[in-house]
Design a protein around this motif. Structure first.
Motif, PDB file in Angstrom:
ATOM      1  N   ALA A  12       0.946  -1.205   0.038  1.00 35.57           N
ATOM      2  CA  ALA A  12       0.042  -0.087   0.046  1.00 35.57           C
ATOM      3  C   ALA A  12       0.838   1.198  -0.059  1.00 35.57           C
ATOM      4  O   ALA A  12       0.304   2.452  -0.307  1.00 35.57           O
ATOM      5  CB  ALA A  12      -0.954   0.039   1.137  1.00 35.57           C
ATOM      6  N   LEU A  13       1.945   1.182   0.384  1.00 30.93           N
ATOM      7  CA  LEU A  13       2.936   2.135   0.034  1.00 30.93           C
ATOM      8  C   LEU A  13       3.712   2.282  -0.964  1.00 30.93           C
ATOM      9  O   LEU A  13       4.311   3.416  -1.238  1.00 30.93           O
ATOM     10  CB  LEU A  13       3.674   2.175   1.548  1.00 30.93           C
ATOM     11  N   PHE A  14       4.127   1.375  -1.580  1.00 28.65           N
ATOM     12  CA  PHE A  14       5.056   1.384  -2.723  1.00 28.65           C
ATOM     13  C   PHE A  14       4.394   0.687  -4.031  1.00 28.65           C
ATOM     14  O   PHE A  14       3.825  -0.479  -3.728  1.00 28.65           O
ATOM     15  CB  PHE A  14       6.423   0.554  -2.540  1.00 28.65           C
ATOM     16  N   PRO A  15       4.637   1.236  -5.198  1.00 31.00           N
ATOM     17  CA  PRO A  15       5.199   2.109  -5.687  1.00 31.00           C
ATOM     18  C   PRO A  15       4.404   3.493  -5.505  1.00 31.00           C
ATOM     19  O   PRO A  15       5.097   4.608  -5.465  1.00 31.00           O
ATOM     20  CB  PRO A  15       5.251   2.002  -7.289  1.00 31.00           C
ATOM     21  N   VAL A  16       3.015   3.431  -5.304  1.00 34.90           N
ATOM     22  CA  VAL A  16       2.409   4.742  -4.869  1.00 34.90           C
ATOM     23  C   VAL A  16       1.731   4.848  -3.507  1.00 34.90           C
ATOM     24  O   VAL A  16       1.061   3.765  -3.199  1.00 34.90           O
ATOM     25  CB  VAL A  16       1.275   5.164  -6.242  1.00 34.90           C
ATOM     26  N   ALA A  17       1.991   5.680  -2.595  1.00 33.61           N
ATOM     27  CA  ALA A  17       1.505   5.501  -1.442  1.00 33.61           C
ATOM     28  C   ALA A  17      -0.067   5.790  -1.299  1.00 33.61           C
ATOM     29  O   ALA A  17      -0.728   6.742  -1.887  1.00 33.61           O
ATOM     30  CB  ALA A  17       2.201   6.575  -0.667  1.00 33.61           C
ATOM     31  N   ASP A  18      -0.708   5.037  -0.601  1.00 32.90           N
ATOM     32  CA  ASP A  18      -2.076   5.102  -0.340  1.00 32.90           C
ATOM     33  C   ASP A  18      -2.441   6.329   0.818  1.00 32.90           C
ATOM     34  O   ASP A  18      -1.755   6.239   1.926  1.00 32.90           O
ATOM     35  CB  ASP A  18      -2.804   3.836   0.281  1.00 32.90           C
ATOM     36  N   PRO A  19      -2.856   7.442   0.598  1.00 35.90           N
ATOM     37  CA  PRO A  19      -3.082   8.482   1.295  1.00 35.90           C
ATOM     38  C   PRO A  19      -3.630   8.039   2.742  1.00 35.90           C
ATOM     39  O   PRO A  19      -3.216   8.764   3.794  1.00 35.90           O
ATOM     40  CB  PRO A  19      -3.995   9.463   0.598  1.00 35.90           C
ATOM     41  N   ALA A  20      -4.371   7.354   2.661  1.00 33.38           N
ATOM     42  CA  ALA A  20      -5.215   6.741   4.297  1.00 33.38           C
ATOM     43  C   ALA A  20      -3.933   6.100   4.843  1.00 33.38           C
ATOM     44  O   ALA A  20      -4.015   6.593   6.228  1.00 33.38           O
ATOM     45  CB  ALA A  20      -6.066   5.984   3.851  1.00 33.38           C
ATOM     46  N   LEU A  21      -3.093   5.440   4.334  1.00 25.86           N
ATOM     47  CA  LEU A  21      -2.121   4.718   5.228  1.00 25.86           C
ATOM     48  C   LEU A  21      -0.849   5.755   5.510  1.00 25.86           C
ATOM     49  O   LEU A  21      -0.607   5.394   6.503  1.00 25.86           O
ATOM     50  CB  LEU A  21      -1.330   3.732   4.380  1.00 25.86           C
ATOM     51  N   ILE A  43      12.222  17.268  11.847  1.00 28.61           N
ATOM     52  CA  ILE A  43      11.995  16.201  11.004  1.00 28.61           C
ATOM     53  C   ILE A  43      12.857  16.240   9.763  1.00 28.61           C
ATOM     54  O   ILE A  43      12.831  17.180   8.865  1.00 28.61           O
ATOM     55  CB  ILE A  43      10.450  16.320  10.627  1.00 28.61           C
ATOM     56  N   ARG A  44      13.447  15.043   9.605  1.00 26.13           N
ATOM     57  CA  ARG A  44      14.336  14.751   8.171  1.00 26.13           C
ATOM     58  C   ARG A  44      13.659  13.588   7.635  1.00 26.13           C
ATOM     59  O   ARG A  44      13.271  12.639   8.264  1.00 26.13           O
ATOM     60  CB  ARG A  44      15.635  14.810   8.557  1.00 26.13           C
ATOM     61  N   HIS A  45      13.916  13.628   6.209  1.00 25.49           N
ATOM     62  CA  HIS A  45      13.265  12.401   5.460  1.00 25.49           C
ATOM     63  C   HIS A  45      14.229  12.230   4.432  1.00 25.49           C
ATOM     64  O   HIS A  45      14.934  13.105   3.769  1.00 25.49           O
ATOM     65  CB  HIS A  45      11.795  12.576   4.941  1.00 25.49           C
ATOM     66  N   ALA A  46      14.043  10.863   3.918  1.00 26.83           N
ATOM     67  CA  ALA A  46      14.723  10.516   2.815  1.00 26.83           C
ATOM     68  C   ALA A  46      14.121  11.075   1.331  1.00 26.83           C
ATOM     69  O   ALA A  46      13.060  11.619   1.603  1.00 26.83           O
ATOM     70  CB  ALA A  46      14.512   9.013   2.436  1.00 26.83           C
ATOM     71  N   ALA A  47      14.803  11.150   0.383  1.00 27.34           N
ATOM     72  CA  ALA A  47      14.289  11.839  -0.583  1.00 27.34           C
ATOM     73  C   ALA A  47      13.575  11.152  -1.582  1.00 27.34           C
ATOM     74  O   ALA A  47      13.396  10.927  -2.834  1.00 27.34           O
ATOM     75  CB  ALA A  47      15.685  12.262  -1.618  1.00 27.34           C
ATOM     76  N   THR A  48      12.473  10.487  -0.978  1.00 32.11           N
ATOM     77  CA  THR A  48      11.423   9.922  -1.651  1.00 32.11           C
ATOM     78  C   THR A  48      10.160  10.290  -1.535  1.00 32.11           C
ATOM     79  O   THR A  48       9.857  11.086  -0.451  1.00 32.11           O
ATOM     80  CB  THR A  48      11.234   8.108  -1.231  1.00 32.11           C
ATOM     81  N   LEU A  49       9.032  10.170  -2.120  1.00 31.03           N
ATOM     82  CA  LEU A  49       7.901  10.993  -2.244  1.00 31.03           C
ATOM     83  C   LEU A  49       7.106  10.443  -0.872  1.00 31.03           C
ATOM     84  O   LEU A  49       6.541  11.081  -0.169  1.00 31.03           O
ATOM     85  CB  LEU A  49       6.861  10.788  -3.380  1.00 31.03           C
ATOM     86  N   THR A  50       7.092   9.060  -0.718  1.00 28.46           N
ATOM     87  CA  THR A  50       6.507   8.624   0.466  1.00 28.46           C
ATOM     88  C   THR A  50       6.804   9.061   1.856  1.00 28.46           C
ATOM     89  O   THR A  50       6.347   9.536   2.510  1.00 28.46           O
ATOM     90  CB  THR A  50       6.594   6.982   0.617  1.00 28.46           C
ATOM     91  N   CYS A  51       8.329   9.115   1.823  1.00 28.87           N
ATOM     92  CA  CYS A  51       9.016   9.830   3.002  1.00 28.87           C
ATOM     93  C   CYS A  51       8.671  11.128   3.366  1.00 28.87           C
ATOM     94  O   CYS A  51       8.342  11.607   4.466  1.00 28.87           O
ATOM     95  CB  CYS A  51      10.349   9.641   3.149  1.00 28.87           C
ATOM     96  N   LYS A  52       8.581  12.013   2.288  1.00 29.69           N
ATOM     97  CA  LYS A  52       8.203  13.442   2.314  1.00 29.69           C
ATOM     98  C   LYS A  52       6.749  13.616   2.586  1.00 29.69           C
ATOM     99  O   LYS A  52       6.331  14.300   3.496  1.00 29.69           O
ATOM    100  CB  LYS A  52       8.398  13.962   0.875  1.00 29.69           C
ATOM    101  N   LEU A  53       5.922  12.635   2.239  1.00 28.44           N
ATOM    102  CA  LEU A  53       4.298  12.793   2.698  1.00 28.44           C
ATOM    103  C   LEU A  53       4.204  12.503   4.010  1.00 28.44           C
ATOM    104  O   LEU A  53       3.421  13.290   4.777  1.00 28.44           O
ATOM    105  CB  LEU A  53       3.595  11.691   1.659  1.00 28.44           C
ATOM    106  N   VAL A  54       5.003  11.365   4.608  1.00 24.92           N
ATOM    107  CA  VAL A  54       4.770  10.924   6.201  1.00 24.92           C
ATOM    108  C   VAL A  54       5.277  12.156   6.811  1.00 24.92           C
ATOM    109  O   VAL A  54       4.577  12.503   7.813  1.00 24.92           O
ATOM    110  CB  VAL A  54       5.560   9.793   6.337  1.00 24.92           C
TER     111      VAL A  54
END
Length: 128
Positions: A12-21, A43-54
């Protein structure tokens, strides 16, 4: 999300993250921060879209719960990481954050028997 006993979260997180999750993971991370009395972590995050959203969701959730008082500021960094770009590491190392903490914290800092982390220069407090 895997350390929150969310065993089915990977698809549910990869390749496109589910917004609810993403919202659920961010809420749980914000709850951990609030339990530790950390309301404004760096807060620091990895350079991936999922990490940025979280990371953005956690920041938003903590900004709502931040009090306007002059309470004690606890310095803290929150790292939002995923293993999606480092798949080889899962083959040569155990795939848990517990294993990572054993690798990063030496024996003088981490007391596994009591689940206690003692940082130098801080007053001794036990966090369960």
């Amino acid at each position: 999300g895997f350390h929150f006993d969310m065993l089915d979260s990977l698809p549910a997180l990869f390749p496109v993250a589910d917004p609810a999750l993403v919202q659920e993971v961010a809420h749980k991370l914000a709850d951990v921060c609030r339990c530790l009395h950390v309301t404004s972590p760096c807060i620091r995050h990895a350079a991936t879209l999922t990490c940025k959203l979280v990371a953005e969701q956690v920041q938003e959730e903590l900004s709502v719960s931040r009090s306007g008082g002059k309470g004690e500021h606890i310095p803290c960094q929150l790292l939002v990481l995923d293993r999606s770009i480092d798949m080889a590491a899962t083959l040569v190392h155990e795939y848990t954050y517990e294993a990572m903490s054993f690798d990063l914290l030496d024996g003088g800092v981490l007391d596994v028997d009591r689940n206690l982390v003692t940082l130098p220069g801080t007053p001794e407090r036990e966090v369960l």
